[in-house]
Motif scaffolding. Structure first.
Motif, PDB file in Angstrom:
ATOM      1  N   VAL A   1       0.979  -1.029  -0.355  1.00  0.00           N
ATOM      2  CA  VAL A   1      -0.218   0.116   0.182  1.00  0.00           C
ATOM      3  C   VAL A   1       0.951   0.930   0.044  1.00  0.00           C
ATOM      4  O   VAL A   1       1.511   1.455   0.835  1.00  0.00           O
ATOM      5  CB  VAL A   1      -1.500   0.043   1.372  1.00  0.00           C
ATOM      6  CG1 VAL A   1      -1.558   1.460   1.470  1.00  0.00           C
ATOM      7  CG2 VAL A   1      -2.036  -1.281   1.483  1.00  0.00           C
ATOM      8  N   TRP A   2       1.046   1.644  -0.944  1.00  0.00           N
ATOM      9  CA  TRP A   2       1.972   2.829  -1.440  1.00  0.00           C
ATOM     10  C   TRP A   2       0.707   4.511  -1.397  1.00  0.00           C
ATOM     11  O   TRP A   2       1.692   5.569  -1.302  1.00  0.00           O
ATOM     12  CB  TRP A   2       3.231   2.928  -2.222  1.00  0.00           C
ATOM     13  CG  TRP A   2       4.184   1.594  -2.342  1.00  0.00           C
ATOM     14  CD1 TRP A   2       3.812   0.266  -2.815  1.00  0.00           C
ATOM     15  CD2 TRP A   2       4.709   1.341  -1.245  1.00  0.00           C
ATOM     16  NE1 TRP A   2       4.519  -0.578  -2.824  1.00  0.00           N
ATOM     17  CE2 TRP A   2       5.339  -0.324  -1.414  1.00  0.00           C
ATOM     18  CE3 TRP A   2       6.063   2.452  -0.445  1.00  0.00           C
ATOM     19  CZ2 TRP A   2       6.337  -0.634  -0.583  1.00  0.00           C
ATOM     20  CZ3 TRP A   2       6.723   1.871   0.219  1.00  0.00           C
ATOM     21  CH2 TRP A   2       6.522   0.562   0.078  1.00  0.00           C
ATOM     22  N   SER A   3       0.098   4.097  -2.243  1.00  0.00           N
ATOM     23  CA  SER A   3      -0.431   5.784  -2.513  1.00  0.00           C
ATOM     24  C   SER A   3      -1.487   5.836  -1.664  1.00  0.00           C
ATOM     25  O   SER A   3      -2.393   5.744  -0.505  1.00  0.00           O
ATOM     26  CB  SER A   3      -1.700   5.514  -3.789  1.00  0.00           C
ATOM     27  OG  SER A   3      -2.412   4.180  -4.451  1.00  0.00           O
ATOM     28  N   ASP A   4      -2.133   6.916  -1.657  1.00  0.00           N
ATOM     29  CA  ASP A   4      -2.762   7.849  -0.701  1.00  0.00           C
ATOM     30  C   ASP A   4      -4.575   7.384  -0.936  1.00  0.00           C
ATOM     31  O   ASP A   4      -5.103   7.303   0.245  1.00  0.00           O
ATOM     32  CB  ASP A   4      -3.026   9.544  -1.180  1.00  0.00           C
ATOM     33  CG  ASP A   4      -1.446  10.481  -0.326  1.00  0.00           C
ATOM     34  OD1 ASP A   4      -0.852   9.611   0.008  1.00  0.00           O
ATOM     35  OD2 ASP A   4      -1.413  11.564  -1.009  1.00  0.00           O
ATOM     36  N   LEU A   5      -4.605   6.688  -2.741  1.00  0.00           N
ATOM     37  CA  LEU A   5      -6.200   6.173  -1.883  1.00  0.00           C
ATOM     38  C   LEU A   5      -5.769   4.949  -1.431  1.00  0.00           C
ATOM     39  O   LEU A   5      -7.245   4.933  -0.821  1.00  0.00           O
ATOM     40  CB  LEU A   5      -6.416   6.490  -3.519  1.00  0.00           C
ATOM     41  CG  LEU A   5      -6.577   7.683  -4.697  1.00  0.00           C
ATOM     42  CD1 LEU A   5      -7.026   7.427  -5.904  1.00  0.00           C
ATOM     43  CD2 LEU A   5      -8.338   8.105  -3.391  1.00  0.00           C
ATOM     44  N   TYR A   6      -4.914   4.026  -1.093  1.00  0.00           N
ATOM     45  CA  TYR A   6      -4.975   2.723  -0.907  1.00  0.00           C
ATOM     46  C   TYR A   6      -5.257   3.450   0.863  1.00  0.00           C
ATOM     47  O   TYR A   6      -5.521   2.710   1.423  1.00  0.00           O
ATOM     48  CB  TYR A   6      -3.776   2.079  -0.745  1.00  0.00           C
ATOM     49  CG  TYR A   6      -3.895   1.309  -2.639  1.00  0.00           C
ATOM     50  CD1 TYR A   6      -5.013   0.515  -2.534  1.00  0.00           C
ATOM     51  CD2 TYR A   6      -3.024   2.110  -3.791  1.00  0.00           C
ATOM     52  CE1 TYR A   6      -5.313  -0.074  -4.046  1.00  0.00           C
ATOM     53  CE2 TYR A   6      -3.524   0.886  -5.246  1.00  0.00           C
ATOM     54  CZ  TYR A   6      -4.513   0.158  -4.774  1.00  0.00           C
ATOM     55  OH  TYR A   6      -4.117  -0.590  -6.094  1.00  0.00           O
ATOM     56  N   VAL A   7      -3.776   4.417   1.059  1.00  0.00           N
ATOM     57  CA  VAL A   7      -3.889   4.788   2.690  1.00  0.00           C
ATOM     58  C   VAL A   7      -5.807   5.099   3.533  1.00  0.00           C
ATOM     59  O   VAL A   7      -6.028   5.005   4.251  1.00  0.00           O
ATOM     60  CB  VAL A   7      -3.321   6.088   2.706  1.00  0.00           C
ATOM     61  CG1 VAL A   7      -3.145   6.649   4.318  1.00  0.00           C
ATOM     62  CG2 VAL A   7      -1.697   5.433   2.699  1.00  0.00           C
ATOM     63  N   TRP A   8      -6.257   6.032   2.277  1.00  0.00           N
ATOM     64  CA  TRP A   8      -7.371   5.513   2.483  1.00  0.00           C
ATOM     65  C   TRP A   8      -8.215   4.764   2.498  1.00  0.00           C
ATOM     66  O   TRP A   8      -9.407   5.257   3.535  1.00  0.00           O
ATOM     67  CB  TRP A   8      -8.388   7.022   1.878  1.00  0.00           C
ATOM     68  CG  TRP A   8      -9.373   7.471   1.659  1.00  0.00           C
ATOM     69  CD1 TRP A   8     -10.566   7.276   0.700  1.00  0.00           C
ATOM     70  CD2 TRP A   8     -10.767   7.623   2.238  1.00  0.00           C
ATOM     71  NE1 TRP A   8     -11.762   7.045   0.558  1.00  0.00           N
ATOM     72  CE2 TRP A   8     -12.361   7.465   1.579  1.00  0.00           C
ATOM     73  CE3 TRP A   8     -10.254   7.664   3.493  1.00  0.00           C
ATOM     74  CZ2 TRP A   8     -12.761   7.809   1.969  1.00  0.00           C
ATOM     75  CZ3 TRP A   8     -11.889   8.367   4.641  1.00  0.00           C
ATOM     76  CH2 TRP A   8     -12.905   7.939   4.402  1.00  0.00           C
TER      77      TRP A   8
END
Length: 555
Positions: A155-162
């Motif tokens: 999980v690297w991108s901000d959307l995945y973090v969201w």
């Protein structure tokens, strides 16, 4: 006029339909957007990259001059946000990977220790790191009070973090969450302006989705404060590499955004200059913990109180003219600012206190005293004026006011006395009526019987430790018909003196002796007095009738 009053009451009831019986548990979400320059976020008057946050700013508070006041790079600014201090972190190695840990406690540690919270109530949601930055090992804080790290491999991108954040918030409903969005800084360093601004727009949309989720969740709605900020900005276009880099003291690197919205926040733009270390004590004020090693100060100018009540309706039942009845209610302040209260009451209703200040995360008890002067049904309300958002609340009060009670006072001597109840009263237990009695009560019915509860029309032996006056308050008894049996009877009295010649009997000529009272010895009497009891002998079963003589006055 009556119709207008009813309409006002209905409107006030609708306005104040919320009822809480305790403190309103507060939640907090901090969003850190790494490396967004102020001129592309809330400083952009065109709003092209952050339309959502500009819209949220209308619902909450914006600090116009919020700065990184020290080192404008991530490895120092993020720990400063966590700790409320620029004290340098320390290098360490975890599983062969270099990282750092904070050297003073972080806001998670303060929160979990002061509030005795589990790690499921304190989350750090971030992209995947093989060796993430760590909170402190500070004595009496440290790992037992660290947050739950919510990150997932790949999980690297901000959307995945969201997506991680949304799932965990829905599952755990934590009290304190920090969401770290890293993509903007990386995109800035790439030197691609379109990619950099696109990542800002994605972060803006994430903030919007987060806020919508917080407002739709039944537990978090109305109880959550969200703050969106940055760790640093980026060079001004005229400085060094422009938006590509950061790390110096230029205004582009220093000036960052601070947007706050939610249950604890006053609306508006504040011009007071604030800085990164102020974040931790402000969260502490909202979540009720004390960051004792933080060097920042609470951003009080954006905070507001949150009022709630343990009751909004007071039913006093029956109240008598020229008497008083007391009830109480509590006002809670679950917010982060002092709650100022001023109460306006209708005639004959008093509250104590009427004006007061309730500190954050505390409550006060208010005593309500109703002292009516007229009979009838009372359906009224009093106003609670305060500095929370609505600024006015109501407490509804109702009562049935009955005619005034009567008072009878009589004297008891030290030792044994013959006594009775001279008024109708709801209180008839000897421990409540007599403060200095030293025995149980004895009534006579074919022998003595022990009791602690007294009845009208019955006489009792009762022993007292001292000579004193006894005061009875209740509904006066102007007449009474007492059943008697052949032989001696111990009878009580009405509320007014009665002479022996005024006593009626059924059948006639029922009484076959003198009437006796007692004061150290038996004494024949011609007049019977309220509060006393008397021995009387009858020649057959029948009734003794005691009636008020209109010429007599109560003692």
């Amino acid at each position: 006029m009556k119709l207008v009053k009813k309409i006002i009451l209905i409107l006030l009831l609708i306005l104040n339909q919320k009822l809480f019986s305790q403190f309103i548990e507060q939640h907090f979400v901090l969003v850190i957007i790494d490396g967004a320059r102020y001129s592309e976020t809330l400083g952009d008057t065109t709003k092209q990259y952050t339309p959502v946050m500009h819209q949220l700013a209308l619902q909450g508070a914006v600090i116009d001059t919020f700065i990184n006041d020290s080192l404008t790079y991530t490895s120092r600014a993020i720990p400063a946000i966590w700790c409320g201090s620029w004290k340098a972190p320390r290098d360490t190695v975890i599983n062969g990977n270099a990282t750092q840990y904070a050297t003073v406690p972080t806001f998670w540690e303060y929160f979990r220790k002061d509030r005795d919270k589990d790690s499921t109530d304190a989350l750090y949601i971030t992209k995947y790191f093989t060796a993430p930055w760590l909170p402190s090992f500070y004595p009496n804080y440290g790992p037992p009070y660290w947050p739950m790290f919510v990150m997932q491999e790949n999980v690297w991108s901000d959307l995945y973090v969201w997506n991680l954040a949304k799932n965990k918030l829905a599952e755990l409903h934590p009290k304190f969450s920090v969401i770290y969005l890293a993509d903007v800084d990386a995109a800035g360093h790439s030197g691609n302006w379109d990619n950099y601004t696109r990542k800002i727009t994605i972060a803006d949309s994430i903030v919007g989705m987060l806020w919508n989720f917080l407002q739709s969740d039944s537990i978090l709605k109305g109880r959550t404060t969200m703050v969106v900020t940055n760790d640093h900005g980026r060079h001004l276009d005229t400085v060094s590499t422009g938006f590509v880099g950061h790390g110096d003291g230029c205004w582009g690197c220093r000036r960052i955004q601070f947007l706050a919205v939610g249950s604890n926040i006053k609306k508006g733009i504040t011009k007071i200059k604030r800085k990164i270390p102020d974040i931790t004590p402000t969260i502490g004020k909202i979540l009720n913990f004390n960051p004792i090693y933080s060097t920042g100060t609470t951003i009080t100018e954006i905070l507001k109180p949150i009022i709630s009540f343990d009751k909004r309706n007071i039913d006093l039942g029956n109240v008598y003219v020229n008497s008083s009845k007391i009830d109480s209610f509590k006002i809670y302040n679950s917010g982060a600012a002092d709650l100022n209260v001023n109460i306006s009451t209708p005639a004959n209703i008093v509250t104590n206190p009427t004006t007061t200040q309730i500190l954050p995360h505390t409550y006060k008890n208010f005593i309500v005293t109703f002292s009516p002067i007229d009979t009838g049904e009372v359906n009224s309300f009093f106003l609670i004026n305060h500095n929370d958002e609505n600024q006015i609340d109501t407490i509804f009060i109702k009562a049935t006011v009955l005619p005034a009670l009567d008072t009878v006072t009589f004297k008891v001597e030290k030792g044994w006395n013959l006594i009775s109840i001279p008024v109708k009263t709801e209180i008839n237990h000897i421990d409540t009526i007599f403060s200095n009695h030293s025995s149980r009560a004895f009534k006579y019915s074919n022998g003595y019987q022990v009791t602690d509860t007294l009845e009208l029309g019955t006489g009792y032996w009762l022993k007292f430790r001292d000579t004193s006056n006894v005061k009875f308050t209740g509904k006066a008894i102007s007449s009474d018909t007492i059943d008697v049996v052949i032989g001696w009877n111990l009878i009580g009295m009405i509320s007014y003196p009665v002479t022996a010649s005024q006593i009626l009997t059924i059948p006639e000529n029922l009484v076959s002796s003198n009437i006796y009272s007692y004061n150290k010895s038996y004494i024949p009497v011609d007049t019977l007095y309220p509060g006393k009891a008397y021995w009387i002998k009858v020649n057959t079963n029948g009734k003794i009738i005691l009636r008020k003589n209109e010429l007599h006055r109560k003692n």
